[in-house]
Design a protein around this motif. Structure first.
Motif, PDB file in Angstrom:
ATOM      1  N   ILE A 170      17.507   9.927  44.274  1.00 47.01           N
ATOM      2  CA  ILE A 170      16.582  11.063  44.263  1.00 47.01           C
ATOM      3  C   ILE A 170      15.334  10.731  43.457  1.00 47.01           C
ATOM      4  N   GLN A 171      15.529  10.242  42.244  1.00 49.39           N
ATOM      5  CA  GLN A 171      14.385   9.951  41.387  1.00 49.39           C
ATOM      6  C   GLN A 171      13.613   8.726  41.881  1.00 49.39           C
ATOM      7  N   GLY A 172      14.354   7.702  42.364  1.00 49.97           N
ATOM      8  CA  GLY A 172      13.688   6.486  42.828  1.00 49.97           C
ATOM      9  C   GLY A 172      12.858   6.707  44.073  1.00 49.97           C
ATOM     10  N   SER A 173      13.370   7.485  45.034  1.00 47.03           N
ATOM     11  CA  SER A 173      12.596   7.758  46.248  1.00 47.03           C
ATOM     12  C   SER A 173      11.346   8.568  45.933  1.00 47.03           C
ATOM     13  N   SER A 174      11.456   9.504  44.995  1.00 44.40           N
ATOM     14  CA  SER A 174      10.272  10.269  44.583  1.00 44.40           C
ATOM     15  C   SER A 174       9.262   9.375  43.883  1.00 44.40           C
ATOM     16  N   LEU A 175       9.752   8.436  43.066  1.00 38.03           N
ATOM     17  CA  LEU A 175       8.851   7.501  42.386  1.00 38.03           C
ATOM     18  C   LEU A 175       8.096   6.632  43.386  1.00 38.03           C
ATOM     19  N   VAL A 176       8.807   6.153  44.406  1.00 43.14           N
ATOM     20  CA  VAL A 176       8.153   5.334  45.437  1.00 43.14           C
ATOM     21  C   VAL A 176       7.058   6.125  46.137  1.00 43.14           C
ATOM     22  N   GLN A 177       7.312   7.390  46.470  1.00 44.68           N
ATOM     23  CA  GLN A 177       6.301   8.213  47.128  1.00 44.68           C
ATOM     24  C   GLN A 177       5.096   8.433  46.232  1.00 44.68           C
ATOM     25  N   LEU A 178       5.333   8.673  44.949  1.00 44.80           N
ATOM     26  CA  LEU A 178       4.218   8.855  44.018  1.00 44.80           C
ATOM     27  C   LEU A 178       3.389   7.584  43.889  1.00 44.80           C
ATOM     28  N   LEU A 179       4.041   6.431  43.907  1.00 43.52           N
ATOM     29  CA  LEU A 179       3.306   5.169  43.844  1.00 43.52           C
ATOM     30  C   LEU A 179       2.522   4.925  45.129  1.00 43.52           C
ATOM     31  N   LEU A 180       3.108   5.276  46.282  1.00 46.05           N
ATOM     32  CA  LEU A 180       2.385   5.125  47.544  1.00 46.05           C
ATOM     33  C   LEU A 180       1.139   6.008  47.582  1.00 46.05           C
ATOM     34  N   ASP A 181       1.215   7.167  46.914  1.00 41.95           N
ATOM     35  CA  ASP A 181       0.046   8.055  46.864  1.00 41.95           C
ATOM     36  C   ASP A 181      -1.128   7.427  46.118  1.00 41.95           C
ATOM     37  N   GLU A 182      -0.854   6.412  45.293  1.00 41.24           N
ATOM     38  CA  GLU A 182      -1.923   5.775  44.506  1.00 41.24           C
ATOM     39  C   GLU A 182      -2.553   4.587  45.212  1.00 41.24           C
ATOM     40  N   LEU A 183      -2.100   4.281  46.433  1.00 43.39           N
ATOM     41  CA  LEU A 183      -2.724   3.195  47.188  1.00 43.39           C
ATOM     42  C   LEU A 183      -4.146   3.583  47.582  1.00 43.39           C
ATOM     43  N   PRO A 184      -5.034   2.608  47.748  1.00 37.69           N
ATOM     44  CA  PRO A 184      -6.411   2.936  48.158  1.00 37.69           C
ATOM     45  C   PRO A 184      -6.427   3.640  49.514  1.00 37.69           C
ATOM     46  N   VAL A 185      -7.320   4.595  49.671  1.00 38.93           N
ATOM     47  CA  VAL A 185      -7.490   5.354  50.913  1.00 38.93           C
ATOM     48  C   VAL A 185      -8.811   4.933  51.548  1.00 38.93           C
ATOM     49  N   LEU A 186      -8.751   4.428  52.764  1.00 47.02           N
ATOM     50  CA  LEU A 186      -9.944   3.964  53.459  1.00 47.02           C
ATOM     51  C   LEU A 186     -10.531   5.102  54.286  1.00 47.02           C
ATOM     52  N   LEU A 187     -11.827   5.313  54.150  1.00 50.60           N
ATOM     53  CA  LEU A 187     -12.550   6.336  54.895  1.00 50.60           C
ATOM     54  C   LEU A 187     -13.719   5.700  55.628  1.00 50.60           C
ATOM     55  N   SER A 188     -14.071   6.275  56.767  1.00 48.70           N
ATOM     56  CA  SER A 188     -15.253   5.820  57.493  1.00 48.70           C
ATOM     57  C   SER A 188     -16.506   6.242  56.736  1.00 48.70           C
ATOM     58  N   PRO A 189     -17.683   5.687  57.072  1.00 49.54           N
ATOM     59  CA  PRO A 189     -18.911   6.089  56.359  1.00 49.54           C
ATOM     60  C   PRO A 189     -19.167   7.593  56.403  1.00 49.54           C
ATOM     61  N   ASP A 190     -18.953   8.227  57.553  1.00 51.87           N
ATOM     62  CA  ASP A 190     -19.165   9.678  57.652  1.00 51.87           C
ATOM     63  C   ASP A 190     -18.152  10.437  56.798  1.00 51.87           C
ATOM     64  N   GLU A 191     -16.895   9.993  56.840  1.00 50.84           N
ATOM     65  CA  GLU A 191     -15.864  10.654  56.033  1.00 50.84           C
ATOM     66  C   GLU A 191     -16.121  10.451  54.546  1.00 50.84           C
ATOM     67  N   GLU A 192     -16.553   9.249  54.182  1.00 50.69           N
ATOM     68  CA  GLU A 192     -16.860   8.957  52.785  1.00 50.69           C
ATOM     69  C   GLU A 192     -17.978   9.857  52.274  1.00 50.69           C
ATOM     70  N   GLU A 193     -18.980  10.063  53.119  1.00 50.72           N
ATOM     71  CA  GLU A 193     -20.115  10.902  52.742  1.00 50.72           C
ATOM     72  C   GLU A 193     -19.675  12.331  52.487  1.00 50.72           C
ATOM     73  N   LEU A 194     -18.840  12.879  53.358  1.00 44.36           N
ATOM     74  CA  LEU A 194     -18.360  14.247  53.177  1.00 44.36           C
ATOM     75  C   LEU A 194     -17.448  14.338  51.967  1.00 44.36           C
ATOM     76  N   TRP A 195     -16.614  13.311  51.748  1.00 49.31           N
ATOM     77  CA  TRP A 195     -15.736  13.326  50.573  1.00 49.31           C
ATOM     78  C   TRP A 195     -16.551  13.387  49.280  1.00 49.31           C
ATOM     79  N   ARG A 196     -17.662  12.683  49.225  1.00 47.69           N
ATOM     80  CA  ARG A 196     -18.479  12.703  48.007  1.00 47.69           C
ATOM     81  C   ARG A 196     -18.975  14.108  47.699  1.00 47.69           C
TER      82      ARG A 196
END
Length: 369
Positions: free
Chosen positions: A53-79
């Protein structure tokens, strides 16, 4: 107070307990228990379940910290969203981008008409001209530019009551325009969703309303700011097409989140350093060596919202009061009280939101909408 650290230490604890139970709880300095061998089956089962239970939750939390790639238009809106609300790339991708769509318009294209009025637009670039018609026949013209929001009357879904419920609007692109739009049904579900997403949309809404309010005053329209009406009207069509609100521009080094901050996308670039920084910023020593952080478990709740029919009725009442046709006392312009009633009429129409009472002060000599 950081969930990733909590899961990390719980995972390590269950792993250690599982090893201890599997080796028969050896004495200090030994690798296994001496004869007779004692194996705690119940402890092994409990440790394995807890580790999963704790290990699977830890893995998901670590996966959430991976870099997120956005297109130029998406990056602009995110800013824009990040500067106004601090929303992370992952939440923006999953909860904002996937809830709407990008739209490109040529000069003369209809952005909002009778068939597409149930959408809210964020203008990324271009000049959009709007004509608003109210139920009493009066009309008003507005101009929208980069950073503005179109469709104020639907924003009550987030608990921001801005009026315009008795109005219809048509919008036409005056230059090549690019927007991001969300339909009202999706907005309604977002308004009831995670507090992070609600707060992000509320921040963008308040910013757009403040800009529109300032721009529609004489001082704001004539100010020297880059997005005042005076400044925008001086731009030729090519300049107007290329102009972006400053919130869309590249982030400076000072605006970048620290590597240990959730959602920074740089957590794994220097993992030991990020973990140490995270512990330094989130671990608090117990009393009397330190002070616990205030209200760790507290989170903003859902805002109280009126249903569309109730909101229309309330706004109609305000308009009647404004025109001097309200029944009851204070016809000379004193304060009037509006109270939301229980829609089901239970217990004699008790107040569903008793503490939330709206006081309206009316000046009959000054027509207002």
């Amino acid at each position: 107070s950081d969930l990733l650290l909590v899961r990390l230490f719980l995972t390590l604890g269950y792993a250690w307990l599982l090893v201890q139970a599997a080796t028969g709880f050896p004495a200090w300095g030994a690798y296994a228990s001496e004869d007779p061998v004692v194996v705690g089956v119940d402890t092994i089962v409990w440790s394995a379940v807890g580790l999963y239970i704790q290990g699977s939750s830890l893995v998901q939390l670590l996966l959430d910290e991976l870099p997120v790639l956005l297109s130029p238009d998406e990056e602009e809106l995110w800013r824009l969203f990040y500067r106004l609300s601090g929303i992370t790339r992952l939440m923006f991708l999953k909860r904002v981008l996937r809830s709407g769509q990008f739209n490109a318009y040529a000069p003369g294209d209809a952005v909002v008409d009778a068939a597409s009025e149930q959408r809210v637009h964020i203008v990324i670039q271009g000049h959009i001209h709007a004509r608003i018609r109210y139920s009493d026949g009066s009309r008003k013209a507005l101009d929208f530019f980069s950073g503005d929001m179109i469709g104020f009357k639907h924003l009550s879904l987030f608990g921001v009551y801005v009026g315009f419920l008795d109005a219809s609007m048509t919008c036409v692109a005056r230059s090549p325009a690019f927007t991001f739009s969300v339909d009202t049904d999706t907005l309604q579900s977002l308004g009831k969703g995670p507090s992070t997403v609600r707060q992000a949309w509320l921040s963008v809404i308040v910013s757009a309303m403040a800009r529109a309010a300032e721009r529609n005053t004489r001082a704001g329209a004539m100010s020297g700011s880059s997005d005042s009406l005076e400044s925008m009207r001086k731009l030729n069509p090519e300049e107007l097409q290329a102009w972006r609100h400053p919130a869309f521009r590249e982030l400076s080094a000072e605006e970048q989140p620290a590597a240990h901050v959730p959602g920074s996308g740089r957590f794994f670039r220097a993992l030991p350093r990020s973990l140490v920084s995270l512990m330094a910023h989130t671990l608090a020593l117990p009393f009397p060596c330190g002070r616990q952080p205030l209200a760790v478990r507290h989170a903003p709740g859902l805002p109280q919202r009126l249903e569309p029919g109730e909101l229309q009725e309330a706004m109609s009442l305000l308009l009647r009061v404004d025109r001097g046709r309200d029944e009851g006392p204070s016809s000379h312009g004193g304060p009037r009280m509006l109270r939301r009633r229980d829609g089901e009429g239970g217990e004699g129409g008790r107040a569903a939101l008793a503490p939330q009472t709206v006081a309206v002060t009316v000046e009959p000599s000054t027509p207002a909408r």
